[in-house]
Structures are given as C-alpha cells and as structure tokens.
Design a protein around this motif. Sequence first.
Motif, PDB file in Angstrom:
ATOM      1  N   VAL A  49      -1.014  12.550   9.655  1.00 43.47           N
ATOM      2  CA  VAL A  49      -1.922  11.489  10.091  1.00 43.47           C
ATOM      3  C   VAL A  49      -3.211  11.640   9.300  1.00 43.47           C
ATOM      4  N   ILE A  50      -3.622  10.578   8.631  1.00 43.02           N
ATOM      5  CA  ILE A  50      -4.890  10.602   7.894  1.00 43.02           C
ATOM      6  C   ILE A  50      -5.966   9.997   8.776  1.00 43.02           C
ATOM      7  N   GLY A  51      -6.906  10.822   9.195  1.00 41.22           N
ATOM      8  CA  GLY A  51      -8.017  10.352  10.016  1.00 41.22           C
ATOM      9  C   GLY A  51      -8.018  10.971  11.395  1.00 41.22           C
ATOM     10  N   ALA A  59      -8.030   5.982  16.249  1.00 41.85           N
ATOM     11  CA  ALA A  59      -6.589   5.834  16.024  1.00 41.85           C
ATOM     12  C   ALA A  59      -5.928   7.179  15.762  1.00 41.85           C
ATOM     13  N   GLY A  60      -6.522   7.998  14.905  1.00 36.45           N
ATOM     14  CA  GLY A  60      -5.903   9.246  14.509  1.00 36.45           C
ATOM     15  C   GLY A  60      -5.719  10.210  15.666  1.00 36.45           C
ATOM     16  N   LEU A  61      -6.704  10.299  16.551  1.00 40.49           N
ATOM     17  CA  LEU A  61      -6.583  11.211  17.692  1.00 40.49           C
ATOM     18  C   LEU A  61      -5.433  10.796  18.596  1.00 40.49           C
ATOM     19  N   THR A  71      -1.520   6.257   8.270  1.00 45.17           N
ATOM     20  CA  THR A  71      -2.925   6.145   7.895  1.00 45.17           C
ATOM     21  C   THR A  71      -3.729   5.596   9.070  1.00 45.17           C
ATOM     22  N   CYS A  72      -4.695   6.377   9.502  1.00 41.25           N
ATOM     23  CA  CYS A  72      -5.627   5.994  10.565  1.00 41.25           C
ATOM     24  C   CYS A  72      -7.036   6.141  10.015  1.00 41.25           C
ATOM     25  N   CYS A  73      -7.259   5.485   8.889  1.00 41.96           N
ATOM     26  CA  CYS A  73      -8.486   5.704   8.101  1.00 41.96           C
ATOM     27  C   CYS A  73      -9.645   4.824   8.530  1.00 41.96           C
ATOM     28  N   MET A 127       0.660   2.132   8.998  1.00 40.31           N
ATOM     29  CA  MET A 127      -0.775   1.912   8.846  1.00 40.31           C
ATOM     30  C   MET A 127      -1.383   1.389  10.144  1.00 40.31           C
ATOM     31  N   THR A 128      -2.624   1.761  10.380  1.00 42.82           N
ATOM     32  CA  THR A 128      -3.437   1.140  11.420  1.00 42.82           C
ATOM     33  C   THR A 128      -4.709   0.620  10.750  1.00 42.82           C
TER      34      THR A 128
END
Length: 548
Positions: A24-26, A30-32, A151-153, A438-439
């Motif tokens: 998970v990127i971020g 969103a990432g948490l 991706t949760c960037c 993606m988000t």
Amino acid sequence: MANAMMSGTAADGSAGTLKLDAVVIGAGVAGLYQLHQLRKQGLSVRAFDSAADVGGTWYWNRYPGARFDSEAYIYQYLFSDELYKGWSWSEKFPGQPEIERWMHYVADRLDLRRDIQFETTIERAQFDETAGRWRIATGRGQEIDAQFLITCCGMLSAPLTSVFPGQESFAGPLFHTARWPKEPVDLAGRRVGVVGIGATGIQVIQTIAEAVGHLTVFARTPQYVLPMKNLRYTPSDQESYKAKFPWLAERLPRTFSGFAYDFENGAWAERMPEERRAILEEIWEDGSLKLWLASFAEIFFDEAASAEISDFVRETMRARLKDPRLCEILIPADYGFGTRRVPLEVNFLEVFHRPNVSLVGVRDNPIVRITPAGIRLADGTEHPLDILILATGFDAGTGALTRIDIRGRDGRSLTEEWGRDIRTAMGLQVHGYPNLFMTAAPLAPSAALCNMTTCLQQQTEWISDCIAHLRGRGLRVIEATRDGQDEWVAHHDALANATLVAKTDSWYMGSNVAGKPRRLLSYIGGVGTYRQKCEEVAARGYPGFTMR
C-alpha cells in the motif's frame, strides 16, 4: 499473523527482497484503512510513506490556517462505532494539529504502525507478467515483490513547487504550503508575499495577516468564497453528533457529495424567484459548503440557474469588499459558482481592508520571475519581500502516480499513457496494469467531488472485497479490460461534458498543469450513484475485469 509471509532483513528493508501479498502506497486516510482491511484478511501487507508519520494530507499540509472544510463529524471512518465514538472533536471545522492527532489515534487504536514503513518513497514498480506480481523499488534501494500494488497517494499530494523562473535565487525563506516545515516560522514584522488565492492560499492569508509586518497577495484567478461558521463543541454537542453515527453511516455513502446534506430543494424551474432567494439566503447562513453541494443540482448544468446563484454569491462578496478595485480582482465574472473548487473562509475578504495588506492582480500583469529580492511582474514592477509563500496548487489526481515509474504489461508506462490521455476503469484500475488498484485516482468521485473519507472508505472496501473474491477462487491476477475501461470513460465523459464544470478551466480539468490532457478528473454522477455502480459490478462477478 499478517507478517508471516514477509522475508528480508532489517525493518527498513535495507537488504534482501521483501516478499508481500500487498503493498500500500500512502499512510493517510485511504492507506490506513486499506492496511487494516487487508491485514484482517490475513494478507502480508506493508504500507509505505515518504512522511515520517501517519496522516497523508494532514501530515504535509501544516501551513498556517490549514483545517477541514468538511464538518468534523462526517470526516471520519464509519466502519466502527467504537472507533468513531472514541474520538471527540473540539470544533466543527478543526485545524491541522487536531486532525493530525486524530490520525495518530486511528493508527494507534488499530495498531497499524508495525506494518508501516515511514520515510520511504516508492520510486518504481514493474509488473512481472510471468510471475503475475509487482517488482517494486524504493528510494532506499529496497526491492519488494508483491502480488498486489494499491495506491493510496491522495488526490492532492503532488505539489506544483517549481512554478516560476528564479525561485532558487530568492534570498529569503521560500515555502510551498504543501511542504510547510514542522518548525515554527517567524513572520512577525516581515514583508511576506503569498502567491495564489485558491482554498489553501485563502486559509494562509486570513491567518497570517495580523502577524506579519506587511502582506502582499498576488492574485490571478478570483474565487467565489463562502463564510465558514466554525462552532466550538461542548460535551453535549459531541454526544449529539456521536448519537447520529448509525444515520451518518447509512446516509453519507449515498448522497451526491458524501456529505450529510444533499440536493433536496426540488427543481430550480419549479420554484418561484422569491422562493429560490429565500432558500439561498437560508443555506448561505449555514456557514458551510451546503450552498454548493446541497442547494440546487442545476448549479452544475443549467446556465440560467448558475447565473442567478453566481450573482447571489457575488452580491454577498461585494457587500463585504465594498472597494471596486478589490471587487474586480477578487470576485469572479467569467465562470459560474461551483464550477471550480469553492473555498470556505473566515474574514478573508476583510483582510484586504487592513493597512498592512496589499493586493496585486496578476491576471493581466503576470509574475515573470522570482528575484533575490522578491517578485517581478511583466511590466517590470518589482515587489520586495523577506519571505515568499507559494500556494500554487497541485498536479491533481494524476501527479502522485505519474511521479512514480509504474510499468505494466509489455513495459508500458502509466506516466506516458496519462500524458497522452487520462483513462481508468472506475478510477480503480487501468487496463494494462494487472493487480494495480487505485484510490483517489481520476474518473472516480474521490478525485475531487467528495467528502474524502466517504469516498476513500468505499474504494478501499471495494478493493478489499475484490481481492478476497479473487483469492477465494484460487486466482492470482485481475485486470480491467480495454472494453470495460472504454465503457466507463464514455459514461464519465457523457456526464461531465453535459456540465458547466467541463467548460471551466480549473485544476478539476487539469488546466493548471501545462500539457496535461483535458478531462474532468472527478466522476460527477454523484457519490451514491458511483457506489451503486461499483456494488453492481461486484455483484455481477466483476464484468469489465478479467481474472486468471
């Protein structure tokens, strides 16, 4: 245990290859939540973030005045009654320090930090077609092998920092609002320049005007603004909004914007002029984004309705500004209210009546260079400054991903593809990039037109369910089909092009970035509609996606 499948050595990944089910990127909103969900499935997963702690947007955007413009009681996770009620907000629109503390609360309550690697930037990701896995590299030289890349960037996380020639020559401190330092910045008695009067610039300007020696604001594009009424919460207020949790959890994912309010005033044409006026005045008094997101839906596509509502907002702004020169620079005349991002403000317009504040219009006399001493305009005028603050925006929606070298099947480059044409399948995948989810990406409401927590939760839940569906059938790879993606893009464009938003230059359309393909970044069919369409895709076995 979630970490059971990990290999490699040091916690910072300094040696060996780290093998995971998912990256998970971020480590923002969103990432948490994505990390939490995938861990509950028993996947080996790690989140990576270039920041030193959790927070995403609320880690980086610590400039003076940064705060919510969504009401605090809706900018929350809705999957847990206990998590929701365990935190009490101090006010309706809290500031960044309190928001960052809330993000820490979430990470600690869910015990997420043990699976987050901070101060680590994902630089490259290549899909290995033979293995059906992603080969990922960090800026530390770490190599990661993962089945899924998520991706949760964030949609506003790629700041436009290098905007003007000569920036490096400026003799004083120069800050971009999205990279504001943690250490206090002493503005007292200094000549401070702020470039930009979008939502961020407005928050900075209204906050620092009293503290500086002299403030010079460089304004190019005027903005419609709405006054924020920020109420302090008593214990009784906190109990009251917490009691609404079941209603909010049901309501928010199904409104147009993911807010608690919605368009419920009937059709514009069916209201008498005096009725419309009364509704607008009542909603304006709410001191929120309600006038934009819950007055009349025709604001987005009916030119007559747009003109009348825009005139109403201009009238409220003129009554506060009074000075014709200020009105000319600060009040929009060539686009409709709501077709660009609408900022909330607290006495922003009144700032320009202060004797220590100067307003410089740069639409017809643009900034041509930053000099060691300050800012030079096209007519040769130079404005001397001690400190320069750039509120110059972001490469929205796409920038966070195009700054990573992401390569899918046959070595294709996402940066190159989106440089030609911005296309996605529901803002969740891109054809040619298997197992990449993606988000906050283009062509979904989370790219702009949504209360972010509402939309990001929905997307991460859909991704988690999709991965569970795939793995439950013993399959390894999922990819959006070309036909499925084309169908979504056509649907997205048909809705977008019927609106006034698509006719207005803004970061919503990518117009703030030279050479960026023009397309409305956010799905404008509504949060509730988007959710329903995503649910239908899942219920029907994911048509528009191939699995193997």
